[in-house]
Enzyme design. Structure first.
Site, PDB file in Angstrom:
ATOM      1  N   SER A  32       0.853  -1.188   0.000  1.00  0.00           N
ATOM      2  CA  SER A  32       0.000   0.000   0.000  1.00  0.00           C
ATOM      3  C   SER A  32       0.893   1.244   0.000  1.00  0.00           C
ATOM      4  CB  SER A  32      -0.895  -0.087   1.246  1.00  0.00           C
ATOM      5  OG  SER A  32      -1.669   1.055   1.393  1.00  0.00           O
ATOM      6  N   SER A  33       0.527   2.246   0.768  1.00  0.00           N
ATOM      7  CA  SER A  33       1.343   3.465   0.838  1.00  0.00           C
ATOM      8  C   SER A  33       0.928   4.286   2.058  1.00  0.00           C
ATOM      9  CB  SER A  33       1.139   4.317  -0.412  1.00  0.00           C
ATOM     10  OG  SER A  33       1.715   5.591  -0.221  1.00  0.00           O
ATOM     11  N   TYR A  88      -3.943   8.076  -7.200  1.00  0.00           N
ATOM     12  CA  TYR A  88      -3.007   7.060  -6.693  1.00  0.00           C
ATOM     13  C   TYR A  88      -3.348   6.705  -5.250  1.00  0.00           C
ATOM     14  CZ  TYR A  88       1.345   5.169  -4.745  1.00  0.00           C
ATOM     15  OH  TYR A  88       2.275   4.384  -4.094  1.00  0.00           O
ATOM     16  N   LYS A  96      -4.667   2.980  -3.192  1.00  0.00           N
ATOM     17  CA  LYS A  96      -4.100   2.316  -2.013  1.00  0.00           C
ATOM     18  C   LYS A  96      -5.155   2.181  -0.911  1.00  0.00           C
ATOM     19  CE  LYS A  96      -0.025   1.802  -3.891  1.00  0.00           C
ATOM     20  NZ  LYS A  96       0.426   0.460  -4.314  1.00  0.00           N
TER      21      LYS A  96
HETATM   22  P1  NAD Z   1       9.216   1.170  -9.052  1.00  0.00           P
HETATM   23  O1  NAD Z   1       8.649   2.026 -10.125  1.00  0.00           O
HETATM   24  O2  NAD Z   1      10.687   1.148  -8.842  1.00  0.00           O
HETATM   25  O3  NAD Z   1       8.758  -0.331  -9.221  1.00  0.00           O
HETATM   26  C1  NAD Z   1       7.453  -0.661  -9.588  1.00  0.00           C
HETATM   27  C2  NAD Z   1       7.444  -2.120  -9.992  1.00  0.00           C
HETATM   28  O4  NAD Z   1       6.139  -2.422 -10.488  1.00  0.00           O
HETATM   29  C3  NAD Z   1       8.433  -2.398 -11.111  1.00  0.00           C
HETATM   30  O5  NAD Z   1       9.016  -3.653 -10.922  1.00  0.00           O
HETATM   31  C4  NAD Z   1       7.556  -2.409 -12.345  1.00  0.00           C
HETATM   32  O6  NAD Z   1       8.035  -3.234 -13.374  1.00  0.00           O
HETATM   33  C5  NAD Z   1       6.264  -2.961 -11.776  1.00  0.00           C
HETATM   34  N1  NAD Z   1       5.148  -2.546 -12.612  1.00  0.00           N
HETATM   35  C6  NAD Z   1       4.741  -1.274 -12.885  1.00  0.00           C
HETATM   36  N2  NAD Z   1       3.735  -1.308 -13.760  1.00  0.00           N
HETATM   37  C7  NAD Z   1       3.504  -2.611 -14.033  1.00  0.00           C
HETATM   38  C8  NAD Z   1       2.593  -3.284 -14.878  1.00  0.00           C
HETATM   39  N3  NAD Z   1       1.714  -2.607 -15.617  1.00  0.00           N
HETATM   40  N4  NAD Z   1       2.641  -4.630 -14.912  1.00  0.00           N
HETATM   41  C9  NAD Z   1       3.516  -5.320 -14.163  1.00  0.00           C
HETATM   42  N5  NAD Z   1       4.416  -4.748 -13.354  1.00  0.00           N
HETATM   43  C10 NAD Z   1       4.406  -3.414 -13.301  1.00  0.00           C
HETATM   44  O7  NAD Z   1       8.456   1.615  -7.743  1.00  0.00           O
HETATM   45  P2  NAD Z   1       8.532   1.086  -6.230  1.00  0.00           P
HETATM   46  O8  NAD Z   1       8.729   2.275  -5.405  1.00  0.00           O
HETATM   47  O9  NAD Z   1       9.455  -0.055  -6.101  1.00  0.00           O
HETATM   48  O10 NAD Z   1       7.011   0.630  -6.030  1.00  0.00           O
HETATM   49  C11 NAD Z   1       6.647  -0.651  -5.568  1.00  0.00           C
HETATM   50  C12 NAD Z   1       5.321  -0.550  -4.834  1.00  0.00           C
HETATM   51  O11 NAD Z   1       5.501   0.251  -3.673  1.00  0.00           O
HETATM   52  C13 NAD Z   1       4.212   0.126  -5.629  1.00  0.00           C
HETATM   53  O12 NAD Z   1       2.981  -0.540  -5.391  1.00  0.00           O
HETATM   54  C14 NAD Z   1       4.162   1.525  -5.050  1.00  0.00           C
HETATM   55  O13 NAD Z   1       2.890   2.120  -5.183  1.00  0.00           O
HETATM   56  C15 NAD Z   1       4.508   1.227  -3.613  1.00  0.00           C
HETATM   57  N6  NAD Z   1       5.001   2.379  -2.851  1.00  0.00           N
HETATM   58  C16 NAD Z   1       6.177   2.987  -3.188  1.00  0.00           C
HETATM   59  C17 NAD Z   1       6.628   4.058  -2.431  1.00  0.00           C
HETATM   60  C18 NAD Z   1       7.891   4.797  -2.729  1.00  0.00           C
HETATM   61  O14 NAD Z   1       8.089   5.880  -2.172  1.00  0.00           O
HETATM   62  N7  NAD Z   1       8.773   4.301  -3.571  1.00  0.00           N
HETATM   63  C19 NAD Z   1       5.870   4.509  -1.354  1.00  0.00           C
HETATM   64  C20 NAD Z   1       4.695   3.871  -1.043  1.00  0.00           C
HETATM   65  C21 NAD Z   1       4.273   2.812  -1.798  1.00  0.00           C
END
Ligand code: NAD
Length: 256
Positions: A148-149, A162, A166
């Protein structure tokens, strides 16, 4: 030698080729699980994650799993079924980590219906149907962990759609925990704060923004993917067997 926490388990991590998903895949592999590393397009990056897990004595395989279109979950499981038995006998799965996600950069005024549909298709519809289609493969005593987030408890009008995905995911966690409890399956959300990954790369490069992001955490720094992976590993382990239906805040105490 003491047994590893996830020895004999099979885990699926969507979006496992980079960022938080990569750290989760590597950590679960280190803890002894056979890891299916889901990827959308970056086969080479997924192969690198597999190689890294194998270098440390673990087992993993890359799983083509582009999400966001109708039929995506069925295709994911068909690919999983084709590949898993070469790595783990029995063919089932014990831990599903719904990590793949995309962001939006639109406030309400600039949001388009296409953008809304896309972010919900990847962040909400895909996890719903991955679980629905995977239920026959998910073993009793298993785990569903939804990424989630922190935005679920911090108002973020600049990325409202977005944040809403979540919120929907967390409600899925709640209902699913009740639904799957009788099978000993726990379901939890993990809610990261600002983590240094590609999803934030465009704005975190600005030193002022990076300073702000570090400053909203009580611990005074930006999170790293491994900070999230450790909590996911805990929830996947037997030590977390009595935790279900919760949203675990992994924001380093942001906006306390
Ligand atoms: P990121 O962009 O580095 O990675 C996202 C991952 O999701 C990648 O592996 C990408 O290939 C995959 N992805 C994206 N679109 C896709 C699709 N259409 N089909 C299949 N795979 C797909 O970002 P992250 O920060 O590693 O994000 C991972 C999770 O964590 C997400 O759900 C994001 O919402 C959540 N999140 C991230 C943060 C942050 O600050 N980085 C904060 C809160 C939540």
């Amino acid at each position: 030698m003491t047994a590893k926490a996830l020895e004999g388990k099979v885990a699926l991590v969507t979006g496992g080729s980079r960022g938080i998903g990569r750290a989760i895949a590597e950590r679960l592999g280190r803890d002894g699980a056979v890891v299916a590393v889901g990827y959308a397009r970056q086969e080479g990056a997924a192969d690198e994650v597999v190689a890294r897990i194998e270098e440390r004595g673990g087992t993993a395989f890359a799983l083509p799993a582009p999400l966001g279109r109708r039929g995506d979950a069925a295709a994911l499981w068909a690919a999983f079924d084709e590949r898993v038995s070469a790595h783990a006998p029995g063919g089932g799965v014990d831990v599903i980590v719904n990590n793949a996600g995309i962001g939006t950069s639109s406030d309400l005024a600039s949001l388009t219906e296409d953008e809304f549909d896309e972010v919900f298709a990847v962040n909400v519809r895909a996890p719903f149907f991955i679980v629905k289609e995977g239920l026959g493969r998910l073993r009793d005593g298993g785990r569903v962990i939804n990424i989630s987030s922190g935005v679920v408890r911090m108002a973020t009008p600049e990325i409202m759609a977005y944040a809403a995905t979540k919120g929907a995911l967390d409600n899925f966690t709640l209902a699913l925990a009740k639904e799957l409890g009788p099978r000993g399956i726990t379901v939890n959300s993990v809610a990261p704060g600002v983590i240094d990954t590609d999803i934030n790369a465009s704005w975190l490069r600005d030193p002022e923004a990076a300073k702000w992001a570090a400053g909203i955490s009580a611990l005074g720094r930006i999170g790293q993917p491994e900070d999230v992976a450790g909590v996911v590993a805990f929830l996947a382990s037997d030590d977390a067997r009595w935790v279900t239906g919760r949203v675990v805040d992994v924001t380093g105490g942001s906006a306390l």
